[in-house]
Design a protein around this motif. Structure first.
Motif, PDB file in Angstrom:
ATOM      1  N   TYR A  35       0.824  -1.208   0.000  1.00  0.00           N
ATOM      2  CA  TYR A  35       0.000   0.000   0.000  1.00  0.00           C
ATOM      3  C   TYR A  35       0.861   1.262   0.000  1.00  0.00           C
ATOM      4  CZ  TYR A  35      -3.178   3.696   1.396  1.00  0.00           C
ATOM      5  OH  TYR A  35      -3.869   4.878   1.447  1.00  0.00           O
ATOM      6  N   TYR A  36       2.015   1.212   0.654  1.00  0.00           N
ATOM      7  CA  TYR A  36       2.935   2.347   0.689  1.00  0.00           C
ATOM      8  C   TYR A  36       3.350   2.741  -0.736  1.00  0.00           C
ATOM      9  CZ  TYR A  36       7.164   5.079   1.600  1.00  0.00           C
ATOM     10  OH  TYR A  36       8.113   6.073   1.621  1.00  0.00           O
ATOM     11  N   PHE A  37       3.675   1.759  -1.554  1.00  0.00           N
ATOM     12  CA  PHE A  37       4.085   2.038  -2.931  1.00  0.00           C
ATOM     13  C   PHE A  37       2.901   2.485  -3.792  1.00  0.00           C
ATOM     14  CE2 PHE A  37       7.739  -0.803  -1.873  1.00  0.00           C
ATOM     15  CZ  PHE A  37       8.746   0.119  -2.147  1.00  0.00           C
ATOM     16  N   TYR A  38       1.704   1.999  -3.449  1.00  0.00           N
ATOM     17  CA  TYR A  38       0.517   2.363  -4.245  1.00  0.00           C
ATOM     18  C   TYR A  38       0.037   3.769  -3.920  1.00  0.00           C
ATOM     19  CZ  TYR A  38      -4.216   2.371  -6.106  1.00  0.00           C
ATOM     20  OH  TYR A  38      -5.364   2.710  -6.788  1.00  0.00           O
ATOM     21  N   ALA A  39       0.122   4.152  -2.668  1.00  0.00           N
ATOM     22  CA  ALA A  39      -0.431   5.429  -2.218  1.00  0.00           C
ATOM     23  C   ALA A  39       0.381   6.614  -2.737  1.00  0.00           C
ATOM     24  CB  ALA A  39      -0.476   5.462  -0.694  1.00  0.00           C
ATOM     25  N   GLN A  58       2.260  10.273  -2.242  1.00  0.00           N
ATOM     26  CA  GLN A  58       3.236  10.653  -1.215  1.00  0.00           C
ATOM     27  C   GLN A  58       2.591  11.246   0.029  1.00  0.00           C
ATOM     28  OE1 GLN A  58       6.198  13.172  -3.008  1.00  0.00           O
ATOM     29  NE2 GLN A  58       7.223  11.473  -4.051  1.00  0.00           N
ATOM     30  N   THR A  59       1.502  11.966  -0.151  1.00  0.00           N
ATOM     31  CA  THR A  59       0.853  12.618   0.994  1.00  0.00           C
ATOM     32  C   THR A  59       0.075  11.645   1.871  1.00  0.00           C
ATOM     33  OG1 THR A  59      -1.052  13.138  -0.410  1.00  0.00           O
ATOM     34  CG2 THR A  59       0.665  14.836  -0.179  1.00  0.00           C
ATOM     35  N   THR A  60      -0.219  10.448   1.355  1.00  0.00           N
ATOM     36  CA  THR A  60      -1.023   9.492   2.126  1.00  0.00           C
ATOM     37  C   THR A  60      -0.258   8.222   2.497  1.00  0.00           C
ATOM     38  OG1 THR A  60      -1.912   8.473   0.110  1.00  0.00           O
ATOM     39  CG2 THR A  60      -3.148  10.325   1.050  1.00  0.00           C
ATOM     40  N   GLN A  61       1.034   8.180   2.157  1.00  0.00           N
ATOM     41  CA  GLN A  61       1.827   6.985   2.464  1.00  0.00           C
ATOM     42  C   GLN A  61       1.944   6.747   3.965  1.00  0.00           C
ATOM     43  OE1 GLN A  61       5.430   7.909   0.290  1.00  0.00           O
ATOM     44  NE2 GLN A  61       4.909   6.482  -1.354  1.00  0.00           N
ATOM     45  N   VAL A  62       1.749   7.799   4.759  1.00  0.00           N
ATOM     46  CA  VAL A  62       1.838   7.674   6.205  1.00  0.00           C
ATOM     47  C   VAL A  62       0.821   6.677   6.743  1.00  0.00           C
ATOM     48  CG1 VAL A  62       0.241   9.589   6.648  1.00  0.00           C
ATOM     49  CG2 VAL A  62       1.915   8.953   8.387  1.00  0.00           C
ATOM     50  N   PHE A  63      -0.303   6.509   6.041  1.00  0.00           N
ATOM     51  CA  PHE A  63      -1.338   5.594   6.525  1.00  0.00           C
ATOM     52  C   PHE A  63      -0.925   4.126   6.361  1.00  0.00           C
ATOM     53  CE2 PHE A  63      -3.750   9.484   5.556  1.00  0.00           C
ATOM     54  CZ  PHE A  63      -4.243   9.726   6.835  1.00  0.00           C
ATOM     55  N   ALA A  64      -0.031   3.863   5.415  1.00  0.00           N
ATOM     56  CA  ALA A  64       0.528   2.519   5.306  1.00  0.00           C
ATOM     57  C   ALA A  64       1.366   2.224   6.542  1.00  0.00           C
ATOM     58  CB  ALA A  64       1.384   2.401   4.038  1.00  0.00           C
ATOM     59  N   ILE A  67      -9.485   4.659  -1.581  1.00  0.00           N
ATOM     60  CA  ILE A  67      -8.714   3.859  -0.635  1.00  0.00           C
ATOM     61  C   ILE A  67      -8.099   4.722   0.463  1.00  0.00           C
ATOM     62  CG2 ILE A  67      -6.523   3.972  -1.896  1.00  0.00           C
ATOM     63  CD1 ILE A  67      -6.125   0.997  -1.195  1.00  0.00           C
ATOM     64  N   THR A  68      -7.824   5.993   0.137  1.00  0.00           N
ATOM     65  CA  THR A  68      -7.246   6.903   1.127  1.00  0.00           C
ATOM     66  C   THR A  68      -8.202   7.118   2.293  1.00  0.00           C
ATOM     67  OG1 THR A  68      -5.967   8.061  -0.563  1.00  0.00           O
ATOM     68  CG2 THR A  68      -6.347   9.216   1.508  1.00  0.00           C
TER      69      THR A  68
END
Length: 233
Positions: A132-136, A138-144, A198-199
């Motif tokens: 999910y980190y790679f899919y999200a 940059q601003t939402t990668q924190v949720f991974a 998904i975000t």
């Protein structure tokens, strides 16, 4: 043999199998009854050459598929996210049947299996979170990152609960790993239809896990306090 008598005998055998297979943990999840019936059915179909360790490997393979589905969804087409549902099913199959298979065959190694299960579960969550980190964006990668941390927190709670109370429980109230897989599957389906959704689900899932963990931690501290008092007496 009388049909009714045969049915009674089969029911007793089924109850015996169920008690043996699921005796090492307490479950409270929503899908409990249906899940246990399905597991017992599948255990009888597993070929003899497939060992519990192989089932553990199958579970990890399922997590790898989920990871790859996110990667393909990011760099090719988000429709590949649907492949992640297959990965979650395979992960459930391996993760649910590995230890149960050992108990069903009366070959269980309690502490070996316990340790292996925890380590593999943690690696699976890391793989899914990394995907999910790679899919999200940059601003939402924190949720991974939050998903992995919060799920890890829930795993720590289950281990501490086992240490304090002697009861091993992997569910948080009515939600367990199976329900979480169902939720993630629904999120993947909706993301293929509504890009970016998904975000919001990631935010909602993080908040839900946070609340559940806080509640479970408070219950855990209360149980620890009770045990301290009992030991002093």
């Amino acid at each position: 043999m009388d049909i009714k008598l045969e049915a009674i005998i089969k029911e007793k055998e089924g109850n015996t199998d169920s008690k043996r297979v699921f005796s090492d943990r307490e479950r409270t999840n929503i899908l409990l009854k249906g899940e246990q019936r399905l597991i017992l059915f599948l255990l009888k179909k597993v070929p003899g050459w497939i060992t519990p360790n192989i089932m553990t490997g199958i579970g990890m393979f399922g997590s790898l598929i989920v990871f790859l589905a996110f990667i393909l969804g990011r760099f090719h087409s988000r429709n590949y996210l649907l492949v992640g549902i297959l990965g979650l099913i395979i992960n459930w199959l391996g993760d649910s049947l590995d230890g149960r298979l050992a108990y069903y065959r009366k070959t269980a190694r309690k502490w070996y299996g316990f340790a292996l299960d925890i380590v593999m579960d943690w690696l699976s969550i890391i793989l899914i979170g990394l995907g999910y980190y790679f899919y999200a964006s940059q601003t939402t990668q924190v949720f991974a990152f939050l998903f992995v941390v919060l799920y890890g927190w829930s795993m720590i709670i289950s281990q501490l609960r086992y240490k304090i109370t002697g009861f091993y429980q992997i569910d948080s109230g009515r939600l367990g790993p199976t329900e979480l897989r169902v939720i993630i599957s629904l999120i993947l389906i909706i993301e293929t239809l509504i890009i970016g959704s998904i975000t919001y689900f990631a935010i909602g899932t993080s908040i839900l896990l946070l609340l559940i963990n806080i509640i479970d931690t408070l219950k855990l501290l209360k149980a620890g306090d009770t045990k301290d008092q009992e030991e002093k007496e």
